[in-house]
Write a protein that holds these residues in place. Structure first.
Motif, PDB file in Angstrom:
ATOM      1  N   ARG A   1      31.593 -22.591  -2.826  1.00 30.39           N
ATOM      2  CA  ARG A   1      31.227 -22.754  -1.412  1.00 30.39           C
ATOM      3  C   ARG A   1      29.841 -22.202  -1.105  1.00 30.39           C
ATOM      4  O   ARG A   1      29.113 -22.726  -0.257  1.00 30.39           O
ATOM      5  N   TYR A   2      29.446 -21.144  -1.819  1.00 32.43           N
ATOM      6  CA  TYR A   2      28.177 -20.494  -1.519  1.00 32.43           C
ATOM      7  C   TYR A   2      27.118 -20.699  -2.605  1.00 32.43           C
ATOM      8  O   TYR A   2      26.134 -19.969  -2.653  1.00 32.43           O
ATOM      9  N   HIS A   3      27.327 -21.698  -3.460  1.00 38.01           N
ATOM     10  CA  HIS A   3      26.353 -21.963  -4.515  1.00 38.01           C
ATOM     11  C   HIS A   3      24.980 -22.304  -3.936  1.00 38.01           C
ATOM     12  O   HIS A   3      23.951 -21.745  -4.359  1.00 38.01           O
ATOM     13  N   ASP A   4      24.950 -23.199  -2.965  1.00 39.05           N
ATOM     14  CA  ASP A   4      23.675 -23.594  -2.374  1.00 39.05           C
ATOM     15  C   ASP A   4      23.009 -22.425  -1.662  1.00 39.05           C
ATOM     16  O   ASP A   4      21.784 -22.277  -1.705  1.00 39.05           O
ATOM     17  N   ALA A   5      23.801 -21.572  -1.014  1.00 39.06           N
ATOM     18  CA  ALA A   5      23.249 -20.404  -0.334  1.00 39.06           C
ATOM     19  C   ALA A   5      22.639 -19.438  -1.346  1.00 39.06           C
ATOM     20  O   ALA A   5      21.592 -18.827  -1.086  1.00 39.06           O
ATOM     21  N   PHE A   6      23.290 -19.302  -2.494  1.00 38.72           N
ATOM     22  CA  PHE A   6      22.752 -18.434  -3.550  1.00 38.72           C
ATOM     23  C   PHE A   6      21.408 -18.965  -4.039  1.00 38.72           C
ATOM     24  O   PHE A   6      20.435 -18.209  -4.171  1.00 38.72           O
ATOM     25  N   LEU A   7      21.341 -20.266  -4.299  1.00 39.19           N
ATOM     26  CA  LEU A   7      20.083 -20.862  -4.753  1.00 39.19           C
ATOM     27  C   LEU A   7      19.006 -20.745  -3.686  1.00 39.19           C
ATOM     28  O   LEU A   7      17.831 -20.496  -3.998  1.00 39.19           O
ATOM     29  N   GLU A   8      19.386 -20.920  -2.437  1.00 38.68           N
ATOM     30  CA  GLU A   8      18.409 -20.845  -1.360  1.00 38.68           C
ATOM     31  C   GLU A   8      17.816 -19.445  -1.241  1.00 38.68           C
ATOM     32  O   GLU A   8      16.622 -19.283  -0.962  1.00 38.68           O
ATOM     33  N   MET A   9      18.648 -18.420  -1.460  1.00 37.08           N
ATOM     34  CA  MET A   9      18.126 -17.052  -1.457  1.00 37.08           C
ATOM     35  C   MET A   9      17.081 -16.880  -2.547  1.00 37.08           C
ATOM     36  O   MET A   9      16.007 -16.308  -2.326  1.00 37.08           O
ATOM     37  N   TYR A  10      17.348 -17.426  -3.737  1.00 38.37           N
ATOM     38  CA  TYR A  10      16.376 -17.323  -4.827  1.00 38.37           C
ATOM     39  C   TYR A  10      15.107 -18.115  -4.524  1.00 38.37           C
ATOM     40  O   TYR A  10      13.992 -17.682  -4.846  1.00 38.37           O
ATOM     41  N   ARG A  11      15.257 -19.271  -3.900  1.00 32.90           N
ATOM     42  CA  ARG A  11      14.063 -20.046  -3.521  1.00 32.90           C
ATOM     43  C   ARG A  11      13.215 -19.270  -2.521  1.00 32.90           C
ATOM     44  O   ARG A  11      11.979 -19.287  -2.588  1.00 32.90           O
ATOM     45  N   ARG A  12      13.872 -18.590  -1.602  1.00 36.12           N
ATOM     46  CA  ARG A  12      13.164 -17.796  -0.588  1.00 36.12           C
ATOM     47  C   ARG A  12      12.405 -16.653  -1.260  1.00 36.12           C
ATOM     48  O   ARG A  12      11.237 -16.407  -0.935  1.00 36.12           O
TER      49      ARG A  12
END
Length: 449
Positions: free
Chosen positions: A232-243
């Motif tokens: 459920r939070y895979h995209d949120a995890f990647l987005e944090m790394y992109r940030r």
């Protein structure tokens, strides 16, 4: 010189995310004469110890920080070691002339090298609270309960207050309200970057040291999402790394422009990370083995009974209940080696519910640590295998449990991105970085003269 710390970011995950296109700025930096190193860190692999090793360039036996909590000498009283308890001078103390009578093997190595004080900006490094006077600007990383006491000078505090800067996020929200927690992380990253850029541009400095903590916070509660596209939070995890990647990229570009491409830039972490399967309560295990007995009276470690031979503290630190070291200690000097030998054999044979060995390495404190602070060191320290997080709760009766966290620290998978021109022989260790930074600054001073 500019160093950006990314708390808990492992080398293996950077490599993976660079290959997958998640970290375009890291990919760009690595393509411009920089190399990604897998780095070992201090033991125990906890942030307070490892960040102190980074900023002092010496092992815990010299700087004296072995964990977030410790016991007062000759007592069972818990206390929280602060910046005032760090016994070795930091990088900025050495170059800024603010050692205050403290010294270390690293400080002696660079004695007299910096005839003129250098100015530093130090942002958000853990274990720097409360802030002490220094030649430059400092605002403390976690734990920082009072931003004003954690910031020097007051003009820096007034600025941080004006932008509603936050030293840390509330990790409890990751248990009770994950979307709110992730929103807080995004806000904290925004304020972290805003403050970094402000002091980068508005202060005069020779060395800039800044740490982003939010990577560690997210990984503790969402590391199971890192490798699972269906999470459920895979995209949120990647987005944090992109940030974070975008922040690093902007800082790198501005630094390169400021120094005309000649400045030394690096990123690093204080430890690695992996998926957590089980928490291991070492004090519950010691009770099962008959090595630890608790009294009905007292609180926390004051409950340790005289019959006890051993007790543990987070993470993976064992202490012999020695006569003379603790008020009710009964283990005599002649018995200590035998107790530690028995403990070593037992922990090496400890297996988890899945049958895997819990402990990867066992270290005797007297061999692992050296320096003026060795007397307060643990007698034995264990480094766990991936998946087993070593705890030391005196109130939790279960040896094995699954808590709310899904990620844990590792000692072997920290990262460091360094210019290829800086030689690294053998396995890079976090305790080497301060020396590398000081050598670069010394070289810059020589060229400037």
């Amino acid at each position: 010189m500019m160093a950006i710390g990314l708390d808990g970011v492992p080398a293996s995950l950077i490599r993976q995310f660079v290959d997958q296109g998640v970290l375009p700025n890291f990919a760009r930096i690595l393509g411009r004469g920089y190399r990604l190193h897998q780095m070992h860190v201090s033991i125990p692999e906890i942030s307070s110890t490892c960040w102190t090793s980074f900023m002092t360039g010496v092992n815990p036996g010299e700087h004296g920080i072995y964990g977030f909590m410790d016991l007062r000498p000759q007592s069972y009283a818990l206390y929280f070691p602060t910046y005032r308890d760090v016994q070795a001078p930091t990088i900025w103390d050495i170059v800024g002339g603010t050692q205050g009578g403290r010294t270390s093997s690293l400080a002696e190595r660079f004695r007299g090298v910096f005839p003129e004080p250098l100015r530093a900006v130090v942002m958000n490094i853990p274990q720097t609270y409360p802030a002490q006077p220094m030649n430059g600007v400092l605002t403390a990383g976690f734990v920082c309960p009072d931003l004003q006491r954690g910031t020097y000078p007051d003009t820096a505090y007034q600025y941080l207050k004006s932008i509603d800067y936050v030293p840390d996020v509330d990790a409890e929200k990751a248990v009770t309200d994950k979307p709110a927690f992730l929103k807080d992380v995004e806000y904290a990253l925004t304020k972290r970057e805003e403050a970094f850029l402000h002091f980068f541009e508005q202060e005069r400095w020779d060395i800039f040291l800044g740490v982003i903590t939010e990577t560690d916070r997210v990984q503790h509660f969402f590391y199971d999402a890192a490798q699972d596209p269906g999470h459920r939070y895979h995209d949120a995890f990647l987005e944090m790394y992109r940030r974070v990647d975008a922040i690093v990229g902007r800082l790198f570009d501005r630094f390169q422009n400021m120094t005309h491409g000649e400045g030394v830039f690096l990123t690093m972490s204080d430890h690695g990370f992996t998926v957590l399967d089980q928490e291991i309560n070492l004090n519950a295990w010691l009770q099962q083995q008959g090595w630890l007995r608790l009294r009905d009276q007292g609180q926390w470690f004051d409950r340790i009974a005289s019959e006890s031979k051993l007790f543990a503290m987070d993470p993976g630190r064992f202490y012999v209940h020695a006569a003379g070291r603790y008020p009710r200690g009964t283990v005599q000097p002649s018995e200590k080696a035998g107790v530690l030998a028995d403990l070593t054999g037992a922990v090496e044979g400890l297996c988890g519910p899945d049958g895997r060995r819990v402990v990867r390495e066992v270290h005797l404190g007297e061999r692992l640590y050296h320096g003026q602070a060795r007397a307060s060191a643990p007698d034995l320290v264990c480094v766990p295998n991936d998946g087993y997080d070593l705890k030391a709760n005196l109130l939790q009766p279960a040896v094995f449990r699954k808590g709310p966290m899904t990620g844990m620290h590792t000692q072997y998978d920290g990262h460091c991105v360094l210019p290829e021109s800086l030689p690294v022989e053998g396995q890079l260790h976090i305790e080497q970085l301060a020396g590398t930074i000081l050598e670069c600054l010394a070289k810059s001073c020589t060229l400037a003269c």
